[in-house]
Design an enzyme around this catalytic site. Structure first.
Site, PDB file in Angstrom:
ATOM      1  N   HIS A  72       0.625  -1.240  -0.001  1.00 46.46           N
ATOM      2  CA  HIS A  72       0.072  -0.142   0.092  1.00 46.46           C
ATOM      3  C   HIS A  72       0.809   0.970   0.041  1.00 46.46           C
ATOM      4  CE1 HIS A  72      -3.229  -2.624   1.111  1.00 46.46           C
ATOM      5  NE2 HIS A  72      -2.778  -2.699   2.510  1.00 46.46           N
ATOM      6  N   GLU A 124      -3.082   3.263   1.742  1.00 42.29           N
ATOM      7  CA  GLU A 124      -2.590   3.589   0.561  1.00 42.29           C
ATOM      8  C   GLU A 124      -3.072   5.256   0.564  1.00 42.29           C
ATOM      9  OE1 GLU A 124      -4.006   1.634  -2.929  1.00 42.29           O
ATOM     10  OE2 GLU A 124      -4.017   3.289  -4.093  1.00 42.29           O
ATOM     11  N   SER A 212      -9.775  -7.052   4.885  1.00 33.61           N
ATOM     12  CA  SER A 212      -9.021  -6.607   3.807  1.00 33.61           C
ATOM     13  C   SER A 212     -10.442  -5.808   2.834  1.00 33.61           C
ATOM     14  CB  SER A 212      -8.880  -7.885   3.007  1.00 33.61           C
ATOM     15  OG  SER A 212      -9.019  -7.845   1.441  1.00 33.61           O
ATOM     16  N   ASN A 214     -10.532  -4.482  -0.093  1.00 34.76           N
ATOM     17  CA  ASN A 214     -10.939  -4.912  -1.470  1.00 34.76           C
ATOM     18  C   ASN A 214     -11.801  -6.302  -1.584  1.00 34.76           C
ATOM     19  OD1 ASN A 214      -9.022  -7.477  -2.647  1.00 34.76           O
ATOM     20  ND2 ASN A 214      -7.686  -6.358  -1.483  1.00 34.76           N
ATOM     21  N   SER A 255      -5.991 -10.248  -1.734  1.00 36.97           N
ATOM     22  CA  SER A 255      -4.970 -10.642  -0.502  1.00 36.97           C
ATOM     23  C   SER A 255      -5.233 -12.043   0.002  1.00 36.97           C
ATOM     24  CB  SER A 255      -5.199  -9.797   0.709  1.00 36.97           C
ATOM     25  OG  SER A 255      -6.590  -9.363   0.939  1.00 36.97           O
TER      26      SER A 255
END
Ligand code: F3S
Length: 282
Positions: A72, A124, A212, A214, A255
């Site tokens: 990230h 990020e 996570s 995403n 991930s």
């Protein structure tokens, strides 16, 4: 029961690269410290720990000076401090995230007001804010810009619709707009494929860490269309989810290791056989 497994599920390029770099750095028996989890997946973090890759929440807990920067990226002030303090830095910032950081720096240099489209607490995005040197805002439904020149940079893992929303809303307010589409194509493929699968199935299984971002977004998207379940391992699967179900889809976040996806598919195939033998067991 037919099972569809997404081809694009599993570790993305940036995560694979970070794990490889961390493993190489710890191969000679040295411990490597990650500021925050190297990857948002509890099983993988546990495996990494056994290899000497240790998650810490602050630098005081780093025993040797070996620190890995996650895919990230990191706030530039922290990077500067690590360099100043002579840490041994393994920089696993994903090159696609690095590109987004460079675009932010460029926009600031050229005098644009930077608008970042992403989740404000995501590391990020925090890093991107840092690269803007305090001259950026994070886009929300309420964002208005007074500057006439605006530059937009999205987080690499967001849905393209969020970028489109920001552009459509802000364009009437500005004279000039520069857009860098830094959304990673791995994210786009993953979402597209999950969308295709979810249309065909009765139930969708999304595999990946509950922490996570995403994976959670993937799950939210599937859930909006069909009954969906976000799991980290097969132990969470309930046979009752598959009553009267003829088609099941499996997808995974960036991930999640590919093996974990295959493990779930294998488990569902076994379950399918048991279900075929008689539903009384469930
Ligand atoms: Fe990099 Fe894309 Fe993964 S930006 S960390 S390869 S989702």
């Amino acid at each position: 029961m037919k099972i569809y497994v997404a081809k694009h599920g599993g570790f993305c390029f940036g995560v694979k690269r970070a794990i490889r770099m961390a493993s190489e750095a710890s191969r000679d028996g040295h411990e490597v410290y990650s500021l925050g989890q190297l990857i948002h997946n509890p099983q993988v973090v546990e495996d990494l720990f056994k290899k000497g890759i240790i998650t810490v929440d602050n630098l005081r807990r780093v025993k040797n000076k070996k620190v890995i920067i996650r895919s990230h990226g990191i706030h530039p002030a922290v990077l500067t401090m690590l360099r100043r303090e002579k840490y041994d830095i393994i920089d696993a910032t994903c090159p696609r995230v690095r590109r987004a950081q460079q675009f932010v720096e460029k926009l600031v240099r050229e005098g644009y007001k930077v608008v970042i489209v992403g989740e404000k607490d995501h590391p990020e995005v925090q890093g991107l804010l840092g690269y803007a040197g305090g001259k950026a805002v994070i886009y929300s439904e309420k964002t208005t810009v007074r500057d006439k020149r605006v530059g937009i940079v999205p987080q690499t893992t967001i849905e393209i619709s969020r970028l489109q929303h920001a552009v459509t809303r802000l364009i009437p307010e500005v004279l000039e707009m520069k857009i860098y589409n830094t959304i990673c194509y791995e994210t786009i493929h993953r979402l597209k494929e999950a969308l295709n699968i979810v249309k065909k199935v009765d139930v969708m299984i999304v595999v990946g860490g509950k922490n996570s971002g995403n994976t959670t977004r993937l799950y939210e998207m599937c859930r909006a269309m069909k009954p969906s379940y976000h799991i980290e391992s097969e132990s969470e699967i309930k046979p009752r989810w598959f009553r009267k179900v003829r088609r099941v889809g499996i997808t995974a976040g960036a991930s999640t290791p590919r093996e974990q996806v295959w493990q779930i598919a294998k488990y569902l195939r076994q379950l399918k056989t048991t279900l075929g033998r008689g539903r009384r067991a469930f």
